[in-house]
Design a protein around this motif. Structure first.
Motif, mmCIF file in Angstrom:
data_model
loop_
_atom_site.group_PDB
_atom_site.id
_atom_site.type_symbol
_atom_site.label_atom_id
_atom_site.label_comp_id
_atom_site.label_asym_id
_atom_site.label_seq_id
_atom_site.Cartn_x
_atom_site.Cartn_y
_atom_site.Cartn_z
ATOM 1 N N HIS A 192 49.598 42.121 42.932
ATOM 2 C CA HIS A 192 49.209 40.843 42.333
ATOM 3 C C HIS A 192 49.998 40.535 41.063
ATOM 4 C CE1 HIS A 192 46.782 43.838 40.310
ATOM 5 N NE2 HIS A 192 46.641 42.975 39.315
ATOM 6 N N THR A 193 50.518 41.570 40.406
ATOM 7 C CA THR A 193 51.274 41.346 39.163
ATOM 8 C C THR A 193 52.681 40.841 39.442
ATOM 9 O OG1 THR A 193 52.119 43.620 39.039
ATOM 10 C CG2 THR A 193 49.974 43.166 37.978
ATOM 11 N N LEU A 226 50.012 37.974 48.794
ATOM 12 C CA LEU A 226 50.115 39.420 48.614
ATOM 13 C C LEU A 226 51.024 40.037 49.672
ATOM 14 C CD1 LEU A 226 46.407 40.436 47.858
ATOM 15 C CD2 LEU A 226 48.287 40.197 46.227
ATOM 16 N N ARG A 240 42.072 43.552 48.045
ATOM 17 C CA ARG A 240 43.060 43.318 46.993
ATOM 18 C C ARG A 240 43.127 41.834 46.658
ATOM 19 N NH1 ARG A 240 43.021 45.601 43.712
ATOM 20 N NH2 ARG A 240 45.026 44.976 42.883
ATOM 21 N N SER A 241 43.021 40.987 47.668
ATOM 22 C CA SER A 241 43.058 39.544 47.460
ATOM 23 C C SER A 241 41.874 39.079 46.618
ATOM 24 C CB SER A 241 43.045 38.828 48.813
ATOM 25 O OG SER A 241 42.942 37.441 48.648
ATOM 26 N N GLN A 242 40.699 39.511 46.976
ATOM 27 C CA GLN A 242 39.493 39.110 46.249
ATOM 28 C C GLN A 242 39.474 39.698 44.844
ATOM 29 O OE1 GLN A 242 36.510 40.418 48.996
ATOM 30 N NE2 GLN A 242 36.736 38.613 50.301
ATOM 31 N N ASP A 243 39.894 40.932 44.705
ATOM 32 C CA ASP A 243 39.892 41.608 43.409
ATOM 33 C C ASP A 243 40.883 40.976 42.433
ATOM 34 O OD1 ASP A 243 38.869 43.872 41.805
ATOM 35 O OD2 ASP A 243 40.960 44.552 41.901
ATOM 36 N N SER A 244 42.007 40.500 42.961
ATOM 37 C CA SER A 244 43.056 39.954 42.093
ATOM 38 C C SER A 244 43.099 38.424 42.089
ATOM 39 C CB SER A 244 44.424 40.488 42.522
ATOM 40 O OG SER A 244 44.730 40.061 43.835
ATOM 41 N N ASN A 245 42.281 37.800 42.931
ATOM 42 C CA ASN A 245 42.242 36.344 43.040
ATOM 43 C C ASN A 245 43.606 35.770 43.448
ATOM 44 O OD1 ASN A 245 40.752 33.977 43.057
ATOM 45 N ND2 ASN A 245 41.361 33.461 40.972
ATOM 46 N N VAL A 246 44.269 36.462 44.373
ATOM 47 C CA VAL A 246 45.557 36.036 44.919
ATOM 48 C C VAL A 246 45.390 35.977 46.436
ATOM 49 C CG1 VAL A 246 47.992 36.634 45.176
ATOM 50 C CG2 VAL A 246 46.829 37.105 43.019
ATOM 51 N N MET A 284 48.292 48.466 44.920
ATOM 52 C CA MET A 284 47.351 48.256 43.820
ATOM 53 C C MET A 284 47.885 47.304 42.736
ATOM 54 S SD MET A 284 44.697 49.719 44.798
ATOM 55 C CE MET A 284 43.731 49.600 43.316
ATOM 56 N N THR A 285 49.203 47.121 42.673
ATOM 57 C CA THR A 285 49.772 46.289 41.607
ATOM 58 C C THR A 285 50.481 45.048 42.125
ATOM 59 O OG1 THR A 285 51.851 47.552 41.623
ATOM 60 C CG2 THR A 285 50.105 48.303 40.105
#
Length: 78
Positions: free
Chosen positions: A73-74, A43, A32-38, A70-71
């Protein structure tokens, strides 16, 4: 130390909610970190706020858990 605490705490929540190993839980967070760049820490801190008071024992709550993961990062920094 405090940074690591949030990560360790949320790994435990993932392990409990999804029934996965510690390694798999961290793999999920890294993904999730890599996918969202957070950062993983950000997170986990947000997920801990999102999850306060929730017991992940029934199917509906597990579905909610998946949506939160899944959300997340928003919501970081909001």
């Amino acid at each position: 130390m405090q940074t690591r605490a949030a990560i360790e705490q949320y790994k435990g929540i993932i392990q409990f909610a999804l029934g996965v190993s510690e390694e798999k839980a961290f793999d999920l967070l890294k993904w999730r970190s890599q996918d969202s760049n957070v950062p993983v820490r950000a997170l986990c801190e947000q997920l801990l706020r999102d999850s306060a008071g929730v017991v992940w024992t029934d199917e509906a709550e597990r579905d909610r858990f998946g949506r939160l993961l899944m959300t997340v990062h928003t919501r970081v920094g909001n």
